[in-house]
Design a protein around this motif. Structure first.
Motif: not given
Ligand code: ATP
Ligand code: MN
Length: 442
Positions: A58-60, A77-83, A94-98
Protein backbone atom coordinates in the motif's frame (compact mmCIF):
# COMPACT_ATOMS: atom_id res chain seq x y z
CA UNK A 1 6.83 26.28 17.62
CA UNK A 2 7.90 25.29 14.15
CA UNK A 3 4.46 24.16 13.07
CA UNK A 4 5.87 23.03 9.80
CA UNK A 5 8.01 20.52 11.72
CA UNK A 6 5.63 19.38 14.44
CA UNK A 7 1.96 19.62 15.25
CA UNK A 8 1.89 17.18 18.20
CA UNK A 9 4.05 15.35 20.71
CA UNK A 10 3.42 11.60 20.85
CA UNK A 11 1.69 12.11 24.21
CA UNK A 12 -0.83 14.53 22.65
CA UNK A 13 -2.28 11.99 20.28
CA UNK A 14 -5.52 10.59 21.62
CA UNK A 15 -6.61 7.78 19.30
CA UNK A 16 -10.14 7.74 20.72
CA UNK A 17 -10.88 11.14 19.16
CA UNK A 18 -8.12 11.51 16.56
CA UNK A 19 -8.62 8.47 14.37
CA UNK A 20 -8.16 9.68 10.79
CA UNK A 21 -6.53 13.02 11.74
CA UNK A 22 -3.44 14.26 9.99
CA UNK A 23 -0.51 15.01 12.31
CA UNK A 24 3.16 15.80 12.07
CA UNK A 25 5.57 14.40 14.62
CA UNK A 26 9.24 15.16 15.11
CA UNK A 27 11.83 13.12 16.96
CA UNK A 28 14.40 10.37 16.76
CA UNK A 29 14.39 7.02 14.99
CA UNK A 30 14.15 4.64 17.92
CA UNK A 31 13.99 1.50 15.85
CA UNK A 32 13.41 0.27 12.31
CA UNK A 33 11.95 -3.21 11.89
CA UNK A 34 11.75 -4.43 8.32
CA UNK A 35 9.67 -7.60 8.18
CA UNK A 36 9.54 -7.84 4.39
CA UNK A 37 5.89 -7.20 3.67
CA UNK A 38 5.65 -4.62 6.42
CA UNK A 39 8.07 -2.14 7.89
CA UNK A 40 7.80 -0.41 11.28
CA UNK A 41 9.62 2.77 12.18
CA UNK A 42 9.37 3.74 15.84
CA UNK A 43 9.63 7.50 16.33
CA UNK A 44 10.57 8.68 19.82
CA UNK A 45 10.15 12.14 21.26
CA UNK A 46 10.52 13.52 24.80
CA UNK A 47 7.22 12.06 25.90
CA UNK A 48 7.11 8.63 24.33
CA UNK A 49 7.01 6.61 21.15
CA UNK A 50 4.82 6.24 18.10
CA UNK A 51 4.79 3.38 15.65
CA UNK A 52 4.86 4.31 11.98
CA UNK A 53 3.54 1.46 9.89
CA UNK A 54 4.40 1.00 6.21
CA UNK A 55 2.68 -1.85 4.38
CA UNK A 56 4.68 -2.73 1.29
CA UNK A 57 1.75 -3.19 -1.05
CA UNK A 58 0.00 0.00 0.00
CA UNK A 59 2.95 2.36 0.50
CA UNK A 60 4.62 4.50 -2.10
CA UNK A 61 7.89 2.79 -3.08
CA UNK A 62 10.04 5.85 -2.49
CA UNK A 63 8.63 6.40 0.99
CA UNK A 64 9.26 2.77 1.87
CA UNK A 65 12.81 3.05 0.59
CA UNK A 66 13.42 6.15 2.81
CA UNK A 67 12.01 4.31 5.84
CA UNK A 68 14.14 1.22 5.35
CA UNK A 69 17.31 3.23 5.06
CA UNK A 70 16.78 5.19 8.29
CA UNK A 71 19.67 4.91 10.71
CA UNK A 72 18.83 4.58 14.41
CA UNK A 73 18.83 7.85 16.41
CA UNK A 74 18.62 10.05 13.33
CA UNK A 75 16.26 13.03 13.56
CA UNK A 76 13.11 12.80 11.45
CA UNK A 77 9.67 14.27 10.94
CA UNK A 78 6.72 12.14 9.99
CA UNK A 79 3.54 13.49 8.43
CA UNK A 80 0.87 10.85 8.86
CA UNK A 81 -2.70 9.86 9.49
CA UNK A 82 -3.56 8.54 12.95
CA UNK A 83 -5.09 5.08 12.94
CA UNK A 84 -6.50 3.42 16.04
CA UNK A 85 -4.53 0.24 16.71
CA UNK A 86 -4.96 -1.33 20.15
CA UNK A 87 -1.82 -3.47 19.74
CA UNK A 88 0.50 -0.52 19.04
CA UNK A 89 2.16 1.57 21.79
CA UNK A 90 -0.27 4.32 22.85
CA UNK A 91 -3.14 2.55 21.10
CA UNK A 92 -2.47 3.98 17.65
CA UNK A 93 -0.23 3.72 14.64
CA UNK A 94 0.75 6.31 12.08
CA UNK A 95 0.19 5.76 8.38
CA UNK A 96 2.79 8.05 6.79
CA UNK A 97 2.45 10.39 3.84
CA UNK A 98 5.96 11.73 4.25
CA UNK A 99 9.07 10.89 6.26
CA UNK A 100 11.77 13.52 6.25
CA UNK A 101 15.31 12.95 7.43
CA UNK A 102 16.54 16.15 9.13
CA UNK A 103 19.87 14.92 10.44
CA UNK A 104 21.40 11.50 10.18
CA UNK A 105 23.09 9.89 13.19
CA UNK A 106 26.51 8.33 12.87
CA UNK A 107 26.98 4.74 13.84
CA UNK A 108 27.94 2.95 15.92
CA UNK A 109 26.28 4.93 18.71
CA UNK A 110 28.34 5.84 21.79
CA UNK A 111 25.86 3.91 23.92
CA UNK A 112 22.64 1.94 23.70
CA UNK A 113 19.36 3.84 24.16
CA UNK A 114 16.92 0.98 24.07
CA UNK A 115 17.48 -0.01 27.69
CA UNK A 116 18.38 -3.53 26.58
CA UNK A 117 22.02 -3.15 27.59
CA UNK A 118 22.66 -1.41 30.93
CA UNK A 119 25.64 0.89 30.41
CA UNK A 120 28.06 1.85 33.18
CA UNK A 121 27.38 5.19 34.87
CA UNK A 122 30.65 6.65 33.54
CA UNK A 123 29.79 5.70 29.96
CA UNK A 124 26.36 7.25 30.38
CA UNK A 125 27.77 10.47 31.83
CA UNK A 126 30.39 10.73 29.09
CA UNK A 127 27.54 10.69 26.55
CA UNK A 128 24.86 12.31 28.69
CA UNK A 129 23.00 13.60 25.61
CA UNK A 130 22.58 10.01 24.50
CA UNK A 131 21.73 8.78 27.98
CA UNK A 132 18.94 11.37 28.18
CA UNK A 133 17.26 9.65 25.27
CA UNK A 134 16.56 6.68 27.55
CA UNK A 135 13.09 6.65 29.17
CA UNK A 136 14.45 6.15 32.66
CA UNK A 137 16.87 9.03 32.51
CA UNK A 138 14.25 11.40 31.06
CA UNK A 139 11.88 10.31 33.84
CA UNK A 140 14.36 11.29 36.55
CA UNK A 141 14.79 14.79 35.16
CA UNK A 142 11.07 15.29 34.66
CA UNK A 143 10.63 14.38 38.32
CA UNK A 144 13.43 16.72 39.35
CA UNK A 145 11.62 19.44 37.42
CA UNK A 146 8.31 18.72 39.19
CA UNK A 147 10.14 18.66 42.53
CA UNK A 148 11.58 22.12 42.01
CA UNK A 149 8.32 23.45 40.65
CA UNK A 150 6.52 22.18 43.76
CA UNK A 151 9.19 23.67 46.05
CA UNK A 152 8.82 27.07 44.38
CA UNK A 153 5.04 26.99 44.41
CA UNK A 154 4.98 25.96 48.03
CA UNK A 155 7.40 28.60 49.26
CA UNK A 156 5.94 31.42 47.17
CA UNK A 157 2.51 30.48 48.46
CA UNK A 158 3.85 30.74 52.03
CA UNK A 159 5.08 34.27 51.39
CA UNK A 160 8.73 33.60 50.57
CA UNK A 161 10.53 35.89 48.12
CA UNK A 162 12.73 34.28 45.47
CA UNK A 163 16.27 35.71 45.75
CA UNK A 164 19.70 35.14 44.21
CA UNK A 165 22.88 35.62 46.25
CA UNK A 166 26.40 35.86 44.83
CA UNK A 167 28.39 32.72 44.12
CA UNK A 168 31.73 34.53 43.98
CA UNK A 169 32.60 35.59 47.52
CA UNK A 170 35.47 36.88 49.59
CA UNK A 171 34.97 34.83 52.78
CA UNK A 172 34.23 31.29 53.74
CA UNK A 173 30.78 30.71 55.19
CA UNK A 174 31.91 28.23 57.79
CA UNK A 175 35.67 28.20 57.69
CA UNK A 176 38.06 27.71 54.85
CA UNK A 177 38.49 23.96 54.56
CA UNK A 178 36.08 23.07 51.80
CA UNK A 179 36.33 26.05 49.45
CA UNK A 180 37.33 26.34 45.83
CA UNK A 181 39.62 29.35 45.43
CA UNK A 182 39.37 31.34 42.20
CA UNK A 183 41.18 34.31 40.76
CA UNK A 184 39.09 37.48 40.84
CA UNK A 185 41.13 40.07 38.92
CA UNK A 186 44.17 40.48 41.16
CA UNK A 187 42.51 39.13 44.29
CA UNK A 188 41.71 35.73 45.69
CA UNK A 189 38.04 34.85 45.90
CA UNK A 190 36.03 31.67 46.45
CA UNK A 191 33.02 29.88 45.05
CA UNK A 192 30.36 30.07 47.72
CA UNK A 193 29.68 26.94 49.75
CA UNK A 194 26.26 28.19 50.96
CA UNK A 195 24.03 31.30 50.71
CA UNK A 196 23.88 31.30 54.53
CA UNK A 197 25.49 34.66 55.32
CA UNK A 198 23.65 36.49 52.55
CA UNK A 199 20.21 35.16 53.35
CA UNK A 200 20.76 36.24 56.95
CA UNK A 201 21.77 39.74 55.82
CA UNK A 202 18.48 39.85 53.91
CA UNK A 203 16.68 39.38 57.23
CA UNK A 204 18.26 42.66 58.39
CA UNK A 205 17.01 44.10 55.10
CA UNK A 206 13.47 43.34 56.16
CA UNK A 207 12.62 40.94 53.33
CA UNK A 208 11.24 38.79 56.13
CA UNK A 209 11.05 35.48 54.27
CA UNK A 210 13.36 34.54 51.41
CA UNK A 211 14.26 31.42 49.49
CA UNK A 212 16.99 30.60 47.02
CA UNK A 213 17.44 27.62 44.75
CA UNK A 214 20.99 27.72 43.50
CA UNK A 215 24.39 26.09 43.26
CA UNK A 216 26.67 25.46 46.23
CA UNK A 217 30.30 24.50 45.83
CA UNK A 218 32.14 22.22 48.23
CA UNK A 219 35.76 21.28 47.70
CA UNK A 220 35.32 18.05 49.66
CA UNK A 221 37.85 15.53 48.45
CA UNK A 222 35.88 12.43 49.33
CA UNK A 223 34.25 10.34 46.68
CA UNK A 224 30.90 9.10 48.00
CA UNK A 225 27.53 8.28 46.48
CA UNK A 226 25.85 11.25 48.24
CA UNK A 227 28.34 14.11 47.76
CA UNK A 228 28.92 16.32 44.75
CA UNK A 229 31.40 19.17 44.45
CA UNK A 230 28.70 21.30 42.87
CA UNK A 231 25.21 20.70 44.23
CA UNK A 232 21.88 22.51 44.17
CA UNK A 233 20.65 23.85 47.46
CA UNK A 234 17.13 24.86 48.38
CA UNK A 235 17.56 27.45 51.13
CA UNK A 236 15.14 29.47 53.20
CA UNK A 237 15.47 32.09 55.90
CA UNK A 238 12.51 33.51 57.85
CA UNK A 239 12.30 36.34 60.36
CA UNK A 240 10.43 36.23 63.66
CA UNK A 241 10.63 32.44 63.54
CA UNK A 242 12.31 29.83 65.72
CA UNK A 243 13.61 26.41 64.71
CA UNK A 244 10.24 24.76 65.33
CA UNK A 245 8.52 27.16 62.94
CA UNK A 246 10.93 26.40 60.11
CA UNK A 247 10.83 22.66 60.81
CA UNK A 248 7.05 22.83 60.26
CA UNK A 249 7.60 24.65 56.95
CA UNK A 250 10.15 22.03 55.92
CA UNK A 251 8.09 18.92 56.69
CA UNK A 252 5.00 20.36 55.04
CA UNK A 253 7.01 21.33 51.99
CA UNK A 254 8.47 17.82 51.69
CA UNK A 255 5.07 16.23 51.96
CA UNK A 256 3.66 18.68 49.38
CA UNK A 257 6.55 17.96 46.99
CA UNK A 258 5.92 14.22 47.21
CA UNK A 259 2.20 14.59 46.58
CA UNK A 260 2.80 16.95 43.64
CA UNK A 261 5.33 14.59 42.07
CA UNK A 262 2.89 11.72 42.55
CA UNK A 263 0.21 13.70 40.74
CA UNK A 264 2.15 15.62 38.09
CA UNK A 265 4.86 13.08 37.28
CA UNK A 266 2.72 9.95 37.50
CA UNK A 267 3.88 8.73 34.09
CA UNK A 268 7.57 9.21 34.97
CA UNK A 269 7.11 7.34 38.27
CA UNK A 270 5.52 4.51 36.28
CA UNK A 271 8.52 4.40 33.91
CA UNK A 272 10.76 4.01 36.96
CA UNK A 273 8.42 1.49 38.59
CA UNK A 274 7.96 3.59 41.71
CA UNK A 275 4.90 3.63 43.95
CA UNK A 276 5.61 6.84 45.84
CA UNK A 277 4.54 7.01 49.48
CA UNK A 278 3.86 10.56 50.66
CA UNK A 279 5.52 10.98 54.08
CA UNK A 280 3.09 11.79 56.88
CA UNK A 281 3.42 15.03 58.82
CA UNK A 282 4.53 15.91 61.42
CA UNK A 283 7.83 14.06 61.07
CA UNK A 284 8.97 12.45 64.35
CA UNK A 285 11.55 14.42 66.32
CA UNK A 286 14.28 12.77 68.32
CA UNK A 287 17.00 14.59 70.20
CA UNK A 288 20.70 14.24 69.49
CA UNK A 289 21.01 12.51 72.89
CA UNK A 290 18.37 9.95 71.90
CA UNK A 291 20.08 9.39 68.55
CA UNK A 292 23.37 8.69 70.37
CA UNK A 293 21.62 6.16 72.61
CA UNK A 294 20.20 4.37 69.58
CA UNK A 295 23.62 4.23 67.92
CA UNK A 296 25.41 3.07 71.08
CA UNK A 297 22.83 0.40 71.92
CA UNK A 298 23.17 -1.11 68.44
CA UNK A 299 26.83 -1.79 68.96
CA UNK A 300 28.20 -1.22 65.46
CA UNK A 301 30.14 1.76 66.72
CA UNK A 302 30.32 3.78 69.87
CA UNK A 303 29.93 7.55 69.90
CA UNK A 304 30.71 10.05 72.66
CA UNK A 305 28.60 13.10 73.35
CA UNK A 306 29.85 15.78 70.99
CA UNK A 307 30.69 13.42 68.11
CA UNK A 308 29.02 14.01 64.75
CA UNK A 309 26.94 11.17 63.34
CA UNK A 310 28.79 9.10 60.77
CA UNK A 311 27.11 7.65 57.69
CA UNK A 312 26.94 4.31 59.51
CA UNK A 313 25.25 5.87 62.55
CA UNK A 314 22.81 7.83 60.36
CA UNK A 315 21.78 4.51 58.85
CA UNK A 316 21.42 2.87 62.25
CA UNK A 317 19.16 5.63 63.54
CA UNK A 318 17.21 5.79 60.26
CA UNK A 319 16.54 2.05 60.32
CA UNK A 320 15.50 2.24 63.97
CA UNK A 321 13.06 5.13 63.41
CA UNK A 322 11.63 3.37 60.36
CA UNK A 323 11.14 0.13 62.28
CA UNK A 324 9.75 1.64 65.48
CA UNK A 325 7.75 4.57 64.09
CA UNK A 326 7.26 3.63 60.44
CA UNK A 327 8.60 7.03 59.37
CA UNK A 328 10.83 7.54 56.33
CA UNK A 329 11.66 11.11 57.39
CA UNK A 330 12.46 12.48 60.86
CA UNK A 331 14.26 15.28 62.66
CA UNK A 332 17.27 15.06 64.95
CA UNK A 333 17.12 18.16 67.17
CA UNK A 334 19.13 19.84 69.92
CA UNK A 335 22.66 19.24 68.62
CA UNK A 336 25.77 20.10 70.65
CA UNK A 337 26.55 23.76 69.95
CA UNK A 338 30.19 22.90 69.27
CA UNK A 339 29.52 20.67 66.25
CA UNK A 340 27.05 23.03 64.61
CA UNK A 341 28.09 26.17 62.70
CA UNK A 342 28.74 29.37 64.69
CA UNK A 343 25.43 30.93 63.68
CA UNK A 344 23.24 28.32 65.44
CA UNK A 345 21.47 29.76 68.51
CA UNK A 346 22.33 28.04 71.81
CA UNK A 347 19.49 27.35 74.26
CA UNK A 348 19.42 30.03 76.98
CA UNK A 349 19.24 27.49 79.83
CA UNK A 350 21.59 24.89 78.31
CA UNK A 351 24.10 26.69 76.07
CA UNK A 352 25.99 23.47 75.34
CA UNK A 353 23.13 22.51 73.01
CA UNK A 354 21.68 24.58 70.19
CA UNK A 355 18.31 25.24 68.57
CA UNK A 356 19.46 23.27 65.57
CA UNK A 357 18.18 20.30 63.64
CA UNK A 358 18.95 17.93 60.83
CA UNK A 359 16.10 16.57 58.75
CA UNK A 360 16.88 12.99 57.86
CA UNK A 361 15.68 10.50 55.32
CA UNK A 362 16.00 6.89 56.48
CA UNK A 363 19.23 6.66 54.49
CA UNK A 364 20.91 10.08 54.77
CA UNK A 365 20.79 13.71 55.87
CA UNK A 366 18.58 15.87 53.68
CA UNK A 367 18.73 19.19 55.48
CA UNK A 368 20.33 21.18 58.29
CA UNK A 369 18.74 24.16 59.93
CA UNK A 370 18.48 26.21 63.09
CA UNK A 371 17.28 29.28 64.79
CA UNK A 372 20.17 31.70 64.25
CA UNK A 373 21.99 33.96 66.61
CA UNK A 374 20.67 37.47 65.95
CA UNK A 375 22.64 39.21 68.75
CA UNK A 376 25.80 40.83 67.41
CA UNK A 377 28.17 40.34 70.37
CA UNK A 378 27.15 36.75 70.91
CA UNK A 379 27.66 35.99 67.22
CA UNK A 380 31.09 37.60 67.17
CA UNK A 381 32.14 35.51 70.19
CA UNK A 382 30.92 32.32 68.51
CA UNK A 383 32.88 33.15 65.36
CA UNK A 384 36.01 33.62 67.46
CA UNK A 385 35.47 30.53 69.55
CA UNK A 386 35.26 28.43 66.38
CA UNK A 387 38.72 29.66 65.49
CA UNK A 388 37.60 32.01 62.70
CA UNK A 389 38.76 35.57 62.23
CA UNK A 390 35.83 38.01 62.73
CA UNK A 391 37.52 40.57 60.45
CA UNK A 392 36.62 38.46 57.45
CA UNK A 393 33.00 38.60 58.61
CA UNK A 394 32.72 42.39 58.88
CA UNK A 395 30.24 42.68 56.03
CA UNK A 396 28.08 40.08 57.77
CA UNK A 397 28.41 41.23 61.37
CA UNK A 398 27.54 44.79 60.34
CA UNK A 399 24.02 43.66 59.47
CA UNK A 400 23.52 42.59 63.09
CA UNK A 401 24.21 46.03 64.57
CA UNK A 402 21.31 48.10 63.28
CA UNK A 403 18.18 46.07 63.96
CA UNK A 404 18.38 42.37 63.12
CA UNK A 405 15.18 40.44 63.86
CA UNK A 406 15.28 36.94 65.35
CA UNK A 407 15.27 34.44 62.49
CA UNK A 408 15.65 30.81 61.48
CA UNK A 409 16.18 28.80 58.33
CA UNK A 410 17.40 25.66 56.63
CA UNK A 411 19.01 24.29 53.48
CA UNK A 412 17.94 21.13 51.66
CA UNK A 413 20.07 19.44 49.03
CA UNK A 414 17.93 19.17 45.91
CA UNK A 415 19.81 16.12 44.63
CA UNK A 416 19.48 14.29 47.93
CA UNK A 417 15.77 15.07 48.00
CA UNK A 418 15.29 13.59 44.52
CA UNK A 419 17.59 10.59 45.01
CA UNK A 420 15.90 9.53 48.27
CA UNK A 421 12.46 10.05 46.76
CA UNK A 422 13.33 7.71 43.89
CA UNK A 423 15.53 5.28 45.77
CA UNK A 424 18.43 6.14 43.44
CA UNK A 425 21.72 4.79 44.78
CA UNK A 426 24.14 7.32 43.30
CA UNK A 427 23.65 11.09 43.49
CA UNK A 428 25.27 11.47 40.05
CA UNK A 429 22.17 9.90 38.52
CA UNK A 430 20.02 12.90 39.47
CA UNK A 431 22.31 15.68 38.16
CA UNK A 432 22.62 16.38 34.46
CA UNK A 433 26.36 17.04 34.46
CA UNK A 434 27.81 16.02 37.83
CA UNK A 435 30.94 17.62 39.19
CA UNK A 436 32.95 15.33 41.39
CA UNK A 437 36.56 14.61 42.26
CA UNK A 438 37.25 13.13 38.83
CA UNK A 439 34.67 14.65 36.55
CA UNK A 440 34.85 18.17 35.12
CA UNK A 441 33.44 17.48 31.67
CA UNK A 442 30.94 17.36 30.07
P1 ATP B 1 26.97 15.89 55.06
O1 ATP B 1 27.37 15.89 56.50
O2 ATP B 1 25.96 14.85 54.69
O3 ATP B 1 28.13 15.94 54.12
P2 ATP B 1 26.59 18.69 55.52
O4 ATP B 1 26.09 18.66 56.93
O5 ATP B 1 28.03 18.98 55.29
O6 ATP B 1 26.22 17.29 54.81
P3 ATP B 1 25.15 21.10 55.12
O7 ATP B 1 26.24 22.09 55.13
O8 ATP B 1 24.34 20.94 56.34
O9 ATP B 1 25.72 19.69 54.66
O10 ATP B 1 24.23 21.44 53.84
C1 ATP B 1 22.79 21.36 53.86
C2 ATP B 1 22.32 20.27 52.90
O11 ATP B 1 22.88 20.46 51.61
C3 ATP B 1 22.74 18.87 53.30
O12 ATP B 1 21.86 18.34 54.25
C4 ATP B 1 22.66 18.14 51.98
O13 ATP B 1 21.33 17.80 51.67
C5 ATP B 1 23.12 19.20 50.99
N1 ATP B 1 24.55 19.04 50.71
C6 ATP B 1 25.57 19.54 51.42
N2 ATP B 1 26.75 19.22 50.88
C7 ATP B 1 26.48 18.50 49.79
C8 ATP B 1 27.28 17.87 48.79
N3 ATP B 1 28.62 17.93 48.83
N4 ATP B 1 26.66 17.19 47.80
C9 ATP B 1 25.32 17.13 47.76
N5 ATP B 1 24.50 17.69 48.66
C10 ATP B 1 25.07 18.37 49.66
MN1 MN C 1 24.37 19.37 57.72
Amino acid sequence: MLLNLRTHYTSQIDPSVMNGSEVKLAGWVHEVRDLGGICFVVLRDRDGRAQVTLVKKKTDAKLLETAKKLVRESVITVTATVKTEPKAPGGYELIPMEIKLLNEAESPLPMDTTGKVEAELDTRLDSRFMDLRRDKTTAIFKIRHETLRAVRNYLIDKGFIDVTSPKVVATATEGGTSLFPITYFDREAFLNQSPQLFKQILMAGGLDRVFEIGPIFRAEEHDTRKHLNEATSIDIEASFCDHFDVMAILENMISYVYSQVKEKAARSLEVLGIDLQVPEVPFPKITYDEALKIVNSHGEESLKWGDDLSTLSENTVGAYVFKELGASHYFIIDWPTEIKPFYAMPYEDRPEISKSFDMMHRTMELSSGAQRIHIHDMLKKRIESQGLNPDGFDFYLKAFRYGMPPHAGWGVGCERLVMTMLGVENIRDVVLFPRDRRRLSP
